[in-house]
Design a protein around this motif. Structure first.
Motif, mmCIF file in Angstrom:
data_model
loop_
_atom_site.group_PDB
_atom_site.id
_atom_site.type_symbol
_atom_site.label_atom_id
_atom_site.label_comp_id
_atom_site.label_asym_id
_atom_site.label_seq_id
_atom_site.Cartn_x
_atom_site.Cartn_y
_atom_site.Cartn_z
ATOM 1 N N ASP A 1 0.295 -1.238 -0.474
ATOM 2 C CA ASP A 1 -0.391 -0.018 -0.015
ATOM 3 C C ASP A 1 0.689 1.171 0.309
ATOM 4 O O ASP A 1 0.521 2.061 -0.351
ATOM 5 N N ALA A 2 1.620 1.199 0.561
ATOM 6 C CA ALA A 2 3.210 2.546 1.562
ATOM 7 C C ALA A 2 3.469 3.252 0.032
ATOM 8 O O ALA A 2 3.315 4.032 -1.000
ATOM 9 N N VAL A 3 3.440 1.861 -1.342
ATOM 10 C CA VAL A 3 4.581 1.996 -2.724
ATOM 11 C C VAL A 3 3.229 1.971 -3.951
ATOM 12 O O VAL A 3 3.543 2.396 -4.919
ATOM 13 N N SER A 4 1.882 2.295 -2.964
ATOM 14 C CA SER A 4 1.109 2.188 -4.494
ATOM 15 C C SER A 4 -0.188 4.159 -4.438
ATOM 16 O O SER A 4 -0.704 3.597 -5.259
ATOM 17 N N GLY A 5 1.080 5.071 -3.609
ATOM 18 C CA GLY A 5 0.355 5.969 -3.189
ATOM 19 C C GLY A 5 0.648 6.904 -4.606
ATOM 20 O O GLY A 5 1.325 6.742 -5.595
ATOM 21 N N GLN A 6 0.755 8.451 -4.514
ATOM 22 C CA GLN A 6 1.073 9.399 -5.630
ATOM 23 C C GLN A 6 3.026 9.489 -5.994
ATOM 24 O O GLN A 6 3.088 9.290 -6.684
ATOM 25 N N GLY A 7 3.223 9.181 -4.632
ATOM 26 C CA GLY A 7 4.589 8.729 -5.035
ATOM 27 C C GLY A 7 5.448 7.363 -5.001
ATOM 28 O O GLY A 7 6.424 7.592 -5.327
ATOM 29 N N GLY A 8 4.396 6.690 -4.918
ATOM 30 C CA GLY A 8 4.859 5.525 -5.633
ATOM 31 C C GLY A 8 6.068 4.637 -6.938
ATOM 32 O O GLY A 8 5.939 5.634 -7.498
ATOM 33 N N CYS A 9 5.765 3.502 -6.572
ATOM 34 C CA CYS A 9 6.406 2.663 -8.137
ATOM 35 C C CYS A 9 5.739 3.054 -8.702
ATOM 36 O O CYS A 9 6.759 3.063 -9.635
ATOM 37 N N HIS A 10 4.180 3.059 -8.730
ATOM 38 C CA HIS A 10 3.967 3.623 -10.328
ATOM 39 C C HIS A 10 4.695 4.640 -11.151
ATOM 40 O O HIS A 10 3.966 4.590 -12.277
ATOM 41 N N ASN A 11 4.886 5.143 -10.716
ATOM 42 C CA ASN A 11 5.802 6.661 -11.404
ATOM 43 C C ASN A 11 6.348 5.691 -12.249
ATOM 44 O O ASN A 11 7.107 7.480 -12.861
#
Lengths: 107, 237
Positions: B191-201
């Motif tokens: 969850d922590a790496v799925s937010g606005q600044g997460g890994c998906h950027n």
């Protein structure tokens, strides 16, 4: 800026677009072989549910994909820090309306 | 022995300038040797960081001719262009003075990514037995030799364009913990790496993996996080 949901939507819209783009290109190359007038094209598309759904789905996928893609570019290249949701929705709704009105006009 | 022309970025966050030094060249000289020579012989006010001098502590990273490098293990002969060096503080981090950057944003993001150990057993319980060749352990082991030098963070263009992005090092540590059977907060990390600044950027440009001095592969770790977070999102749907 790009959360898991937007990431997933962009990948899914790309998945939808890939076969539609190939179909669109193949169709264009096939259709113009013998020279095709506007009237003949409209004669095939008007009243066709298939082409209406095909390009309707295409337009929706493009709207979602471009809205999210331009959000990233606005953030990383133009330095936009606020109003990113407005950019995303603006591009998506704008492209959606333009595209769907074009689809409606030819089907 | 020849002479090196060394341009060093000086000043604090508000006033930056470049200063030129002439430094004697030696055999097997490292970039850290050059910086130390300047500080000891030319200008004692030059600020820079180092500790171990053998590539373990991760504190001496700087931009050398525009490329982030661990200066203690970088030979001048391999990176000098026409006998000249440009030395600057690490990119993507606020400068404190001269070659010293503020590492707070870098480490704050490790915490934001929940890249810290979450115990799954108490002190009285027996230790979990994990075979070294278990797939999860192998994946975790591939990323644990990070020395926190922030070279990947300085190399990352996504960090430059998107200051909230957690960056390769924090995400790689999060990935090692997701694969660590002893960590008790796998879902919280995802969850922590799925937010606005997460890994998906991450745009998968791979500068992190290219420049990592320990030959680690944060790019693949981030790809792993993207896969696992997507699996989790699809399970929820």
């Amino acid at each position: 800026m790009l959360n898991a949901r937007l990431f997933l939507l962009q990948r899914l819209s790309a998945l939808v677009m890939a076969p539609l783009v190939l179909g669109h290109l193949a169709l264009m190359i096939y259709a113009i072989q013998g020279g095709l007038s506007v009237g003949e094209i409209l004669g095939r598309t008007q009243g066709s549910w298939f082409w209406g759904l095909y390009y309707g789905l295409f337009v929706l996928a493009v709207s979602v994909h471009a809205g999210i893609g331009l959000r990233v570019i606005a953030h990383e290249w133009l330095g936009l820090r606020r109003g990113l949701d407005a950019v995303t929705w603006g591009v998506a709704v704008g492209l959606g309306l333009l595209g769907l009105s074009a689809v409606l006009a030819v089907t | 022995m020849g002479t090196l022309i060394v341009n060093v970025a000086r000043g604090d966050a508000t006033e930056r300038r470049s200063e030129r030094f002439e430094v004697p060249a030696y055999e097997s000289q490292t970039v850290l040797d050059v910086v130390s020579w300047i500080q000891q012989n030319a200008d004692p006010t030059l600020s820079y960081r180092f500790a171990c001098r053998v590539g373990m502590c991760g504190s001496c990273a700087m931009m050398v001719n525009g490329v982030p490098r661990w200066t203690c293990r970088t030979h001048v002969q391999k990176v000098a262009k026409g006998g000249a060096l440009q030395i600057a503080p690490l990119r993507n981090l606020p400068v404190i003075k001269d070659l010293v950057v503020d590492m707070d944003p870098f480490f704050d993001k490790w915490v934001a990514a929940k890249a810290v150990h979450h115990p799954s057993r108490g002190r009285a319980e027996p230790m979990a037995e994990i075979a070294p060749d278990e797939p999860g352990r192998v994946t975790a082991s591939a990323g644990i030799e990070c020395i926190n030098c922030a070279i990947c963070y300085a190399a990352c263009d996504t960090v430059s364009g998107s200051p909230d992005y957690l960056g390769p090092a924090a995400l790689q540590r999060a990935w090692t913990l997701v694969n660590d059977a002893k960590d008790g907060a796998r879902d919280a990390i995802l969850d922590a790496v799925s937010g606005q600044g997460g890994c998906h950027n991450c745009h998968s440009m791979g500068s992190c993996t290219t420049h990592c001095p320990n030959d680690l592969d944060p790019l693949s770790a981030i790809a792993g996080l993207k896969r696992e977070t997507m699996r989790k999102a699809l399970r929820r749907a």
